[in-house]
Write a protein that holds these residues in place. Structure first.
Motif, PDB file in Angstrom:
ATOM      1  N   ARG A  66       8.033  28.168  -8.551  1.00 17.45           N
ATOM      2  CA  ARG A  66       7.626  27.033  -9.368  1.00 17.45           C
ATOM      3  C   ARG A  66       7.063  27.511 -10.702  1.00 17.45           C
ATOM      4  O   ARG A  66       6.162  28.323 -10.752  1.00 17.45           O
ATOM      5  CB  ARG A  66       6.586  26.208  -8.635  1.00 17.45           C
ATOM      6  CG  ARG A  66       6.226  24.960  -9.387  1.00 17.45           C
ATOM      7  CD  ARG A  66       5.388  24.047  -8.575  1.00 17.45           C
ATOM      8  NE  ARG A  66       5.151  22.858  -9.380  1.00 17.45           N
ATOM      9  CZ  ARG A  66       4.160  22.055  -9.197  1.00 17.45           C
ATOM     10  NH1 ARG A  66       3.316  22.277  -8.224  1.00 17.45           N
ATOM     11  NH2 ARG A  66       4.010  21.012  -9.967  1.00 17.45           N
ATOM     12  N   ALA A 110       7.521  26.908  -4.030  1.00 15.17           N
ATOM     13  CA  ALA A 110       7.446  25.494  -3.664  1.00 15.17           C
ATOM     14  C   ALA A 110       8.819  25.017  -3.204  1.00 15.17           C
ATOM     15  O   ALA A 110       9.827  25.671  -3.450  1.00 15.17           O
ATOM     16  CB  ALA A 110       6.967  24.666  -4.850  1.00 15.17           C
ATOM     17  N   ARG A 132       7.674  22.651 -13.243  1.00 16.31           N
ATOM     18  CA  ARG A 132       8.324  21.408 -12.825  1.00 16.31           C
ATOM     19  C   ARG A 132       8.392  21.349 -11.314  1.00 16.31           C
ATOM     20  O   ARG A 132       8.323  22.363 -10.630  1.00 16.31           O
ATOM     21  CB  ARG A 132       9.741  21.328 -13.411  1.00 16.31           C
ATOM     22  CG  ARG A 132       9.713  21.357 -14.918  1.00 16.31           C
ATOM     23  CD  ARG A 132      10.443  20.341 -15.707  1.00 16.31           C
ATOM     24  NE  ARG A 132      11.155  19.282 -15.118  1.00 16.31           N
ATOM     25  CZ  ARG A 132      12.384  18.958 -15.455  1.00 16.31           C
ATOM     26  NH1 ARG A 132      13.058  19.656 -16.337  1.00 16.31           N
ATOM     27  NH2 ARG A 132      12.964  17.919 -14.910  1.00 16.31           N
ATOM     28  N   ASP A 133       8.568  20.142 -10.782  1.00 19.03           N
ATOM     29  CA  ASP A 133       8.616  19.939  -9.335  1.00 19.03           C
ATOM     30  C   ASP A 133      10.011  20.107  -8.755  1.00 19.03           C
ATOM     31  O   ASP A 133      10.221  19.840  -7.583  1.00 19.03           O
ATOM     32  CB  ASP A 133       8.108  18.533  -8.985  1.00 19.03           C
ATOM     33  CG  ASP A 133       6.633  18.385  -9.220  1.00 19.03           C
ATOM     34  OD1 ASP A 133       5.925  19.407  -9.254  1.00 19.03           O
ATOM     35  OD2 ASP A 133       6.181  17.238  -9.362  1.00 19.03           O
ATOM     36  N   ILE A 134      10.965  20.512  -9.593  1.00 18.57           N
ATOM     37  CA  ILE A 134      12.333  20.675  -9.105  1.00 18.57           C
ATOM     38  C   ILE A 134      12.831  22.083  -9.434  1.00 18.57           C
ATOM     39  O   ILE A 134      12.350  22.729 -10.370  1.00 18.57           O
ATOM     40  CB  ILE A 134      13.286  19.602  -9.675  1.00 18.57           C
ATOM     41  CG1 ILE A 134      13.315  19.623 -11.194  1.00 18.57           C
ATOM     42  CG2 ILE A 134      12.907  18.230  -9.156  1.00 18.57           C
ATOM     43  CD1 ILE A 134      14.297  18.657 -11.807  1.00 18.57           C
ATOM     44  N   CYS A 177      11.713  22.230  -3.665  1.00 16.16           N
ATOM     45  CA  CYS A 177      12.216  21.320  -4.700  1.00 16.16           C
ATOM     46  C   CYS A 177      12.047  19.880  -4.232  1.00 16.16           C
ATOM     47  O   CYS A 177      12.362  19.543  -3.087  1.00 16.16           O
ATOM     48  CB  CYS A 177      13.683  21.611  -4.976  1.00 16.16           C
ATOM     49  SG  CYS A 177      14.453  20.498  -6.167  1.00 16.16           S
ATOM     50  N   LYS A 178      11.560  19.045  -5.121  1.00 22.02           N
ATOM     51  CA  LYS A 178      11.331  17.632  -4.811  1.00 22.02           C
ATOM     52  C   LYS A 178      12.646  16.887  -4.556  1.00 22.02           C
ATOM     53  O   LYS A 178      12.682  15.939  -3.788  1.00 22.02           O
ATOM     54  CB  LYS A 178      10.580  17.004  -5.990  1.00 22.02           C
ATOM     55  CG  LYS A 178      10.112  15.593  -5.780  1.00 22.02           C
ATOM     56  CD  LYS A 178       9.209  15.166  -6.913  1.00 22.02           C
ATOM     57  CE  LYS A 178      10.000  14.380  -7.921  1.00 22.02           C
ATOM     58  NZ  LYS A 178       9.183  13.838  -9.004  1.00 22.02           N
TER      59      LYS A 178
END
Length: 129
Positions: free
Chosen positions: A15, A4, A18-20, A6-7
């Motif tokens: 991933r 993914a 978490r989204d970061i 990173c936000k």
């Protein structure tokens, strides 16, 4: 593991919940530690004073509070607005009053669904338990 972006920084990472990315997690943890140390030295500080005295922004501090990553026990001035009504609160996303109203509404909706199910009324959609 899914890959993914990173936000926060946009980097690709594996991933794992978490989204970061791990680097941004380390940075967040460092900021959180700095906030906690500041609050130990300045227990009467409000969110704006903490943001000014640390490397954190107002929004980051509120997000830490809402997510439960920063828990306030001895800091009475660390309050932020409820997401529903705007009343100041110190934990979670909703104030105590909105939490009660939402719980009461959910209880009423559950009771209505249960009553309709037991009386043989069929609504649109599915009810899973």
């Amino acid at each position: 593991m899914p890959i993914a972006n990173c936000k926060r920084c946009g980097r690709l990472y594996n991933r794992a919940g978490r989204d970061i990315c791990p680097e941004c997690i380390r940075q967040e943890d460092a900021v959180l530690l700095e906030i906690r140390q500041y609050l130990k030295k300045h227990p009467q500080a409000n969110i704006y004073e903490v943001a000014e005295g640390t490397n954190a922004t107002y929004e980051e501090i509120v997000e830490f509070l809402r997510d439960g990553r920063l828990i306030l026990r001895d800091n009475p001035n660390m309050a932020y607005p409820c997401e529903r009504c705007g009343t100041l609160t110190q934990s979670g996303r909703l104030c105590a009053n909105c939490t009660q109203v939402m719980a009461k509404g959910l209880g009423h909706a559950t009771a209505t669904l249960h009553r309709d199910e037991t009386q043989g009324k069929r609504g649109k959609g599915f009810l899973s338990r």
